[in-house]
Design a protein around this motif. Structure first.
Motif, PDB file in Angstrom:
ATOM      1  N   LYS A   3     -46.786  67.156 -70.598  1.00 18.31           N
ATOM      2  CA  LYS A   3     -47.256  65.419 -70.407  1.00 18.31           C
ATOM      3  C   LYS A   3     -46.140  64.459 -70.855  1.00 18.31           C
ATOM      4  CE  LYS A   3     -51.237  66.279 -68.298  1.00 18.31           C
ATOM      5  NZ  LYS A   3     -51.269  65.882 -66.831  1.00 18.31           N
ATOM      6  N   GLU A   7     -43.841  60.918 -69.297  1.00 17.52           N
ATOM      7  CA  GLU A   7     -43.384  59.552 -69.844  1.00 17.52           C
ATOM      8  C   GLU A   7     -42.184  59.576 -70.010  1.00 17.52           C
ATOM      9  OE1 GLU A   7     -44.483  59.005 -74.040  1.00 17.52           O
ATOM     10  OE2 GLU A   7     -44.260  56.901 -74.106  1.00 17.52           O
ATOM     11  N   ASN A  11     -40.057  56.650 -68.079  1.00 17.46           N
ATOM     12  CA  ASN A  11     -39.215  55.678 -68.856  1.00 17.46           C
ATOM     13  C   ASN A  11     -37.685  55.665 -68.355  1.00 17.46           C
ATOM     14  OD1 ASN A  11     -41.085  54.454 -70.224  1.00 17.46           O
ATOM     15  ND2 ASN A  11     -41.318  56.077 -71.480  1.00 17.46           N
ATOM     16  N   LYS A  34     -50.868  61.929 -58.407  1.00 14.04           N
ATOM     17  CA  LYS A  34     -51.851  60.900 -58.920  1.00 14.04           C
ATOM     18  C   LYS A  34     -51.947  60.660 -60.325  1.00 14.04           C
ATOM     19  CE  LYS A  34     -56.493  60.478 -57.015  1.00 14.04           C
ATOM     20  NZ  LYS A  34     -57.671  61.588 -56.538  1.00 14.04           N
ATOM     21  N   GLU A  35     -51.803  61.653 -60.965  1.00  9.66           N
ATOM     22  CA  GLU A  35     -51.651  61.210 -62.525  1.00  9.66           C
ATOM     23  C   GLU A  35     -50.558  60.388 -63.001  1.00  9.66           C
ATOM     24  OE1 GLU A  35     -53.312  64.008 -65.168  1.00  9.66           O
ATOM     25  OE2 GLU A  35     -52.266  62.820 -66.773  1.00  9.66           O
ATOM     26  N   ALA A  37     -48.828  58.153 -61.117  1.00  9.80           N
ATOM     27  CA  ALA A  37     -49.015  57.039 -60.665  1.00  9.80           C
ATOM     28  C   ALA A  37     -49.985  56.108 -61.420  1.00  9.80           C
ATOM     29  CB  ALA A  37     -49.870  56.956 -59.342  1.00  9.80           C
ATOM     30  N   LEU A  38     -50.907  56.817 -62.207  1.00  6.88           N
ATOM     31  CA  LEU A  38     -51.719  56.203 -62.680  1.00  6.88           C
ATOM     32  C   LEU A  38     -51.344  56.040 -64.420  1.00  6.88           C
ATOM     33  CD1 LEU A  38     -54.818  55.207 -63.626  1.00  6.88           C
ATOM     34  CD2 LEU A  38     -55.332  57.665 -64.290  1.00  6.88           C
ATOM     35  N   LEU A  39     -50.281  56.576 -64.621  1.00  6.99           N
ATOM     36  CA  LEU A  39     -49.810  56.513 -66.182  1.00  6.99           C
ATOM     37  C   LEU A  39     -48.859  55.467 -65.891  1.00  6.99           C
ATOM     38  CD1 LEU A  39     -49.469  60.148 -67.566  1.00  6.99           C
ATOM     39  CD2 LEU A  39     -50.813  58.016 -68.694  1.00  6.99           C
ATOM     40  N   GLN A  41     -48.872  52.755 -64.046  1.00  2.91           N
ATOM     41  CA  GLN A  41     -49.626  51.682 -63.975  1.00  2.91           C
ATOM     42  C   GLN A  41     -50.062  51.265 -65.193  1.00  2.91           C
ATOM     43  OE1 GLN A  41     -50.764  49.683 -60.654  1.00  2.91           O
ATOM     44  NE2 GLN A  41     -50.223  48.622 -62.386  1.00  2.91           N
ATOM     45  N   LEU A  42     -50.614  52.212 -66.072  1.00  3.49           N
ATOM     46  CA  LEU A  42     -51.154  51.924 -67.421  1.00  3.49           C
ATOM     47  C   LEU A  42     -49.919  51.646 -68.346  1.00  3.49           C
ATOM     48  CD1 LEU A  42     -53.507  54.946 -68.071  1.00  3.49           C
ATOM     49  CD2 LEU A  42     -54.147  52.527 -67.991  1.00  3.49           C
ATOM     50  N   THR A  43     -48.620  52.393 -68.183  1.00  2.00           N
ATOM     51  CA  THR A  43     -47.538  51.980 -69.132  1.00  2.00           C
ATOM     52  C   THR A  43     -46.999  50.471 -68.773  1.00  2.00           C
ATOM     53  OG1 THR A  43     -46.269  53.160 -67.840  1.00  2.00           O
ATOM     54  CG2 THR A  43     -46.875  54.157 -69.711  1.00  2.00           C
ATOM     55  N   ASP A  45     -48.686  48.122 -67.647  1.00  2.00           N
ATOM     56  CA  ASP A  45     -49.658  47.146 -68.060  1.00  2.00           C
ATOM     57  C   ASP A  45     -49.845  46.841 -69.320  1.00  2.00           C
ATOM     58  OD1 ASP A  45     -50.049  45.999 -65.527  1.00  2.00           O
ATOM     59  OD2 ASP A  45     -51.886  47.260 -65.364  1.00  2.00           O
ATOM     60  N   LEU A  46     -49.520  47.973 -70.337  1.00  2.00           N
ATOM     61  CA  LEU A  46     -49.546  48.123 -71.840  1.00  2.00           C
ATOM     62  C   LEU A  46     -48.904  46.958 -72.498  1.00  2.00           C
ATOM     63  CD1 LEU A  46     -49.096  51.786 -73.081  1.00  2.00           C
ATOM     64  CD2 LEU A  46     -51.230  50.258 -73.530  1.00  2.00           C
TER      65      LEU A  46
END
Lengths: 300, 204
Positions: A3, A7, A11, A34-35, A37-39, A41-43, A45-46
């Motif tokens: 995983k 990241e 990055n 999909k995963e 894309a979600l990550l 977006q999350l990173t 917005d963090l």
């Protein structure tokens, strides 16, 4: 692929070959895509989420100014009332404050200085030879890398199990440092400084009360009084004085941030205290970073 | 002639007072809580007054203050707002006025008085408000994480430090970049799982 490689991909830390291989896998694996894309977006917005949190924390910091203005007004009204009473010829003895009811603490939460009765020598609320109540009763052992506190957490009122648990929690994370690094207190504050270094908070408080009447708007006085109140376990009063300080630099902004967190804990406001400690814990070079991290661990 | 020399050199005289606006700006760029609080204290009365004049509710005015602070800080951090020798409150007020103006625009067709705001020109209130809800969800997800995860994510995505810097400065208990990355990856995974549990399965 592990995983953390996702990241690294997000990055831009993968090599060209690794990136190509990963993108080929993405094209073939919709679930992975999909995963990612979600990550992504999350990173993205963090950082914003944490910035927003910082804004909320800063806005939630207590503001002593408004309260101070209110107390000043209240003090003026009481002073005027007292003078009026006196001018009407009532016996001077009647103006003395009533004695504390039986069973009440010898050192109650003191009202702001503006409301204090005019002192003769030592305030009646502070016994002359009673520094022992503020003395260390136990030394907690912090984990490796953290210095032990100068004094243990202040005693809490009451004697039930909840207070004992609370005291244990405070003992585990309490840390104060005096004098602040780089600060020296001379002139009118030299005597108080010596008393504070001895850990005699009762006498220090009495001296500071007298000094406050002579010099009511002095940052050094606000700091020393706030610190003294903190060590006496009076979180609300300590915060009020810390918030009066106009220029925090001589005492150390970081030290004051940490002390505000401790004061909030004394007030029982764990939620706000955690926010203050969170801010400290994510500030890379903060002097109290380790203490804040430990406090958060204990509180959680 | 010393007076003249100091002013033509363009350099600050040694021992002269530093520019307080600059100092505040620098502290804001580091998102220091006391500086944010100082800016908040400066703009809150004006925003409350303007919001009231525009017919907004008190709770909307409070949210406007937070919005203005957030956008100002973000603009400083991403370089859109660079120091220009005036108090950062001027920029924050510009943001607040744009938000009020946008609020009025969505409420009624014509607005008066607040259209000619000075700054910032590149701020789009509609985009900001559209993304605000999503960011609020991320904040909730973040709240559910433990302090270690929050710290690791903060160092990377808020402080924007490199992993090697985090290790070198001993900012965490991790001693290798591998272990740091691995733990942070777990944290992100946990956050993504929480997002899924909250019904968020795709980009939102």
């Amino acid at each position: 692929m592990e995983k953390y490689d996702i990241e690294a991909y997000l990055n831009g830390e993968l090599s060209a070959a690794e990136r190509q291989a990963f993108e080929a896998e993405l094209a073939a694996n919709p679930a992975l895509a999909k995963e990612v894309a979600l990550l992504r977006q999350l990173t993205e917005d963090l950082g914003d989420a944490m910035l927003w949190e910082r804004v909320s924390t800063a806005r939630a910091l207590p503001d002593g100014r408004a309260k101070w203005q209110w107390w000043t007004f209240a003090g003026a009204v009481l002073l005027f009332g007292g003078l009026l009473w006196y001018s009407l010829g009532l016996p001077p003895g009647k103006t003395e404050p009533p004695a504390a009811p039986a069973g009440q603490s010898a050192a109650p939460e003191l009202p702001p200085a503006e409301l204090q009765p005019i002192a003769t020598d030592t305030p009646s609320t502070v016994p002359k030879n009673a520094p022992t109540s503020d003395r260390p009763i136990a030394i907690n052992t912090p984990p490796a890398g953290l210095q032990p506190p100068l004094h243990p957490a202040p005693q809490l009122r009451g004697n039930n199990s909840a207070d004992t648990t609370r005291k244990a929690l405070l003992d585990a994370l309490w840390y104060t440092d005096y004098p602040p690094k780089g600060a020296s207190f001379t002139g009118q504050f030299a005597e108080v400084d010596a008393l504070l270094q001895q850990g005699d908070f009762s006498k220090s408080y009495a001296r500071l009360q007298l000094l406050e009447r002579k010099n009511p708007t002095n940052d050094t006085l606000f700091f020393l009084k706030g610190y003294c109140l903190l060590e006496r376990g009076k979180g609300g009063e300590a915060l009020r004085y810390f918030d009066k300080i106009e220029n925090e630099t001589p005492f150390g902004k970081e030290l004051l941030e940490w002390y505000r967190g401790l004061a909030l804990l004394l007030l029982g406001d764990d939620s706000q205290a955690k926010k203050v400690f969170s801010v400290i814990s994510i500030s890379p070079a903060h002097s109290f970073k380790q203490q804040a991290q430990r406090a958060l661990e204990i509180l959680e | 002639m010393t007076f003249f020399k100091n002013f033509t050199s363009g350099k600050q005289e040694e021992g002269a007072q530093p520019n307080p606006n600059r100092a505040l700006f620098d502290q804001l760029s580091r998102a220091e809580a006391p500086a944010i609080r100082a800016l908040s204290d400066k703009i809150t009365p004006d925003i409350r007054r303007e919001a009231k004049r525009a017919g907004l509710r008190p709770q909307d005015a409070e949210e406007l203050v937070s919005d203005a602070l957030f956008i100002t800080l973000k603009s400083i951090r991403n370089g859109k707002f660079q120091f220009q020798d005036y108090h950062p409150a001027a920029y924050a007020m510009g943001v607040a006025r744009k938000l009020i103006s946008n609020h009025l625009r969505t409420r009624k067709p014509q607005t008066e008085g607040l259209e000619n705001v000075a700054a910032p020109s590149d701020f789009n209130p509609e985009n900001y408000l559209k993304n605000k809800e999503r960011k609020a969800i991320v904040r909730q997800l973040l709240d559910q994480l433990g302090s270690t995860c929050r710290q690791l994510l903060a160092l990377k995505y808020f402080e924007q430090l490199k992993d090697q810097e985090i290790i070198d400065q001993q900012l965490t208990g991790f001693t290798t970049t591998g272990s740091l990355k691995s733990k942070r990856s777990q944290c992100l995974k946990k956050m993504a799982e929480q997002a899924r549990l909250a019904g968020i399965t795709e980009v939102f």
